[in-house]
Write an enzyme that holds these catalytic residues in place. Structure first.
Site, PDB file in Angstrom:
ATOM      1  N   SER A 182       0.790  -1.231   0.000  1.00  0.00           N
ATOM      2  CA  SER A 182       0.000   0.000   0.000  1.00  0.00           C
ATOM      3  C   SER A 182       0.816   1.272   0.000  1.00  0.00           C
ATOM      4  O   SER A 182       0.292   2.341  -0.284  1.00  0.00           O
ATOM      5  CB  SER A 182      -0.948  -0.010   1.197  1.00  0.00           C
ATOM      6  OG  SER A 182      -0.214  -0.171   2.391  1.00  0.00           O
ATOM      7  N   HIS A 210      -5.824  -3.381  -1.795  1.00  0.00           N
ATOM      8  CA  HIS A 210      -5.772  -2.323  -2.813  1.00  0.00           C
ATOM      9  C   HIS A 210      -5.883  -2.877  -4.234  1.00  0.00           C
ATOM     10  O   HIS A 210      -6.039  -2.102  -5.184  1.00  0.00           O
ATOM     11  CB  HIS A 210      -4.471  -1.521  -2.672  1.00  0.00           C
ATOM     12  CG  HIS A 210      -4.413  -0.724  -1.411  1.00  0.00           C
ATOM     13  ND1 HIS A 210      -4.863   0.571  -1.322  1.00  0.00           N
ATOM     14  CD2 HIS A 210      -3.994  -1.058  -0.165  1.00  0.00           C
ATOM     15  CE1 HIS A 210      -4.707   1.012  -0.086  1.00  0.00           C
ATOM     16  NE2 HIS A 210      -4.182   0.035   0.639  1.00  0.00           N
ATOM     17  N   LYS A 242     -11.754   0.416  -0.262  1.00  0.00           N
ATOM     18  CA  LYS A 242     -10.856   1.187  -1.129  1.00  0.00           C
ATOM     19  C   LYS A 242     -11.528   1.374  -2.495  1.00  0.00           C
ATOM     20  O   LYS A 242     -12.396   2.212  -2.635  1.00  0.00           O
ATOM     21  CB  LYS A 242      -9.496   0.519  -1.153  1.00  0.00           C
ATOM     22  CG  LYS A 242      -9.085   0.252   0.314  1.00  0.00           C
ATOM     23  CD  LYS A 242      -7.690   0.079   0.584  1.00  0.00           C
ATOM     24  CE  LYS A 242      -7.433  -0.287   2.039  1.00  0.00           C
ATOM     25  NZ  LYS A 242      -7.767   0.737   3.024  1.00  0.00           N
TER      26      LYS A 242
HETATM   27  C1  LIG Z   1      -2.853  -3.538   2.664  1.00  0.00           C
HETATM   28  C2  LIG Z   1      -3.985  -3.205   3.575  1.00  0.00           C
HETATM   29  N1  LIG Z   1      -4.624  -4.205   4.208  1.00  0.00           N
HETATM   30  C3  LIG Z   1      -5.658  -3.969   5.027  1.00  0.00           C
HETATM   31  C4  LIG Z   1      -6.102  -2.686   5.267  1.00  0.00           C
HETATM   32  C5  LIG Z   1      -7.234  -2.471   6.214  1.00  0.00           C
HETATM   33  O1  LIG Z   1      -8.415  -2.293   5.516  1.00  0.00           O
HETATM   34  P1  LIG Z   1      -9.612  -1.398   6.116  1.00  0.00           P
HETATM   35  O2  LIG Z   1      -9.223   0.020   5.862  1.00  0.00           O
HETATM   36  O3  LIG Z   1     -10.806  -1.853   5.343  1.00  0.00           O
HETATM   37  O4  LIG Z   1      -9.717  -1.690   7.557  1.00  0.00           O
HETATM   38  C6  LIG Z   1      -5.472  -1.611   4.630  1.00  0.00           C
HETATM   39  C7  LIG Z   1      -5.955  -0.220   4.879  1.00  0.00           C
HETATM   40  O5  LIG Z   1      -5.258   0.731   4.851  1.00  0.00           O
HETATM   41  C8  LIG Z   1      -4.396  -1.869   3.751  1.00  0.00           C
HETATM   42  O6  LIG Z   1      -3.747  -0.878   3.139  1.00  0.00           O
END
Ligand SMILES: Cc1ncc(COP(=O)(O)O)c(C=O)c1O
Length: 382
Positions: A182, A210, A242
């Site tokens: 991310s 993502h 997202k």
């Molecule tokens: C790679 C990754 N996994 C999981 C999450 C967590 O997802 P959520 O925002 O739906 O809690 C994020 C959020 O920033 C993320 O970037």
């Protein structure tokens, strides 16, 4: 003053002195390309609303309809009073979209990752986790450790290291990685990891937070990007928060794994379920992605336009890093872009290693050519 307040104050002083204090920018409306942030208008290049679905009329209409029908909250956790037909529909829709037997919907991607790792780990399990995995995977690994699992952090995007570690282990092993990292927008080498896992009888879990809606010709994520038609990661975590523009995290897996998660994942069992309006919005968002007017192609076109301007060649994801290096220079560069009317964050240590600060640009399907060209020009002037 009691010790708690004293400790909080001291922590904040230390945090600020280390340059780590952050204050959120306040948005006055939705995540559209032009939006008002802290009272000023900017072109937004930092949202995860990659497909512009947060404000899509079909998505908001579905949420409004469910809101009228079911009210604002779900009223309980999934195994008590918090399951509606919309909850089961969103799980079926995710399973079909991603091509898995079943999917379990958690109220956040964060809760999905922690819940899976906690529920599936036991004293006999080895978990190998990429050193740059998301915080939710790191915390899931901590819960797995508490359940007796062994956790080993492996080198970033390095299947040879995974191979070496699995070769030393006898027993059950789970390899876990972000699909699309991310911060720097790069992809995990999923086909190679899959081959290594299979050669050692290990399972593979990929967090495609993502990648869902952004990767692959039809937005089905990392499996589509790598054309994994037969063998696939055993567990795929997709988020609705997202590209789908809503919130929640779906864990796609085989029927028995999904059934076990519904019984044992504590973040599923002991937390109030998503609102019915959220579920309705997610089902509608998946429908838009699969429909005739899908915004996925527009997103790919916009990614290609910006990365060509930046001289990056073929770039797979909507997260586009502009390396700067020095932390102070990165903050200055973000300020300069802001003065030019572009909202782009500087990412610094501890989110990335020291000296590897960067600007993190995210592209949306809804950006115009003019906005993309304008940002590219502003970056070229830094
Ligand atoms: C790679 C990754 N996994 C999981 C999450 C967590 O997802 P959520 O925002 O739906 O809690 C994020 C959020 O920033 C993320 O970037």
């Amino acid at each position: 003053m009691n010790w708690l307040n004293q400790r909080a104050r001291q922590h904040l002083i230390d945090w600020r002195a280390a340059g780590l204090e952050r204050t959120p920018s306040v948005f006055s409306a939705g995540q559209e390309p032009v939006c008002t942030i802290d009272g000023r208008e900017y072109v937004l290049f930092s949202s995860s609303n990659y497909l512009g679905l947060a404000e899509h009329p079909e998505v908001t209409a579905a949420a409004e309809q469910a809101l009228q029908l079911f009210g604002a909250g779900s009223g309980g956790s999934r195994l008590t009073t918090g399951t509606t037909g919309l909850h089961t529909q969103v799980e079926r829709a995710f399973a079909d979209f991603l091509g898995y037997e079943d999917a379990v919907f958690f109220s956040a991607g964060f809760l999905a990752n922690t819940g899976v790792l906690q529920a599936l780990a036991g004293p006999d399990t080895l978990i190998l986790s990429d050193e740059r995995n998301h915080a939710s995977i790191i915390d899931g690994c901590r819960l797995a450790k508490a359940a007796g699992a062994a956790v080993v952090v492996c080198r970033h995007r390095d299947p040879a290291h995974v191979d070496e570690l699995l070769a030393q282990h006898r027993g059950d092993a789970l390899v876990v990685t972000d699909g699309l990292f991310s911060m720097d927008g790069t992809l995990a080498p999923v086909p190679e990891l899959l081959a290594v896992c299979r050669s050692h009888g290990a399972a593979l879990m990929v967090d495609d937070a993502h990648g869902t809606g952004t990767l692959g010709a039809t937005g089905r994520g990392i499996n589509e990007h790598f054309a994994l038609d037969g063998d696939r990661p055993d567990i795929l975590v997709a988020t609705a928060s997202k590209a789908l523009g809503v919130e929640g995290g779906a864990v796609a897996a085989s029927a028995p794994v999904a059934a076990l998660l519904r019984q044992k994942a504590r973040t599923f069992v002991y937390s109030t379920s998503s609102t019915p309006a959220t579920c309705a919005a997610v089902v509608a968002a998946l429908g838009v992605v699969e429909g005739e007017g899908s915004p996925v192609k527009a997103l790919h076109r916009n990614i290609a336009r910006l990365t060509e301007h930046l001289g990056m060649g073929q770039w797979p994801s909507p997260i586009i890093p502009v390396p700067v290096g020095d932390e102070a220079r990165a903050v200055q560069a973000a300020d300069t872009l802001r003065q030019a009317g572009f909202f782009v964050p500087a990412i610094r240590w501890p989110t990335v290693p020291r000296g590897a600060a960067m600007l993190r640009v995210t592209v949306m399907a809804t950006h115009t050519d003019e906005q993309i060209d304008g940002l590219a020009h502003a970056i070229s002037q830094l």
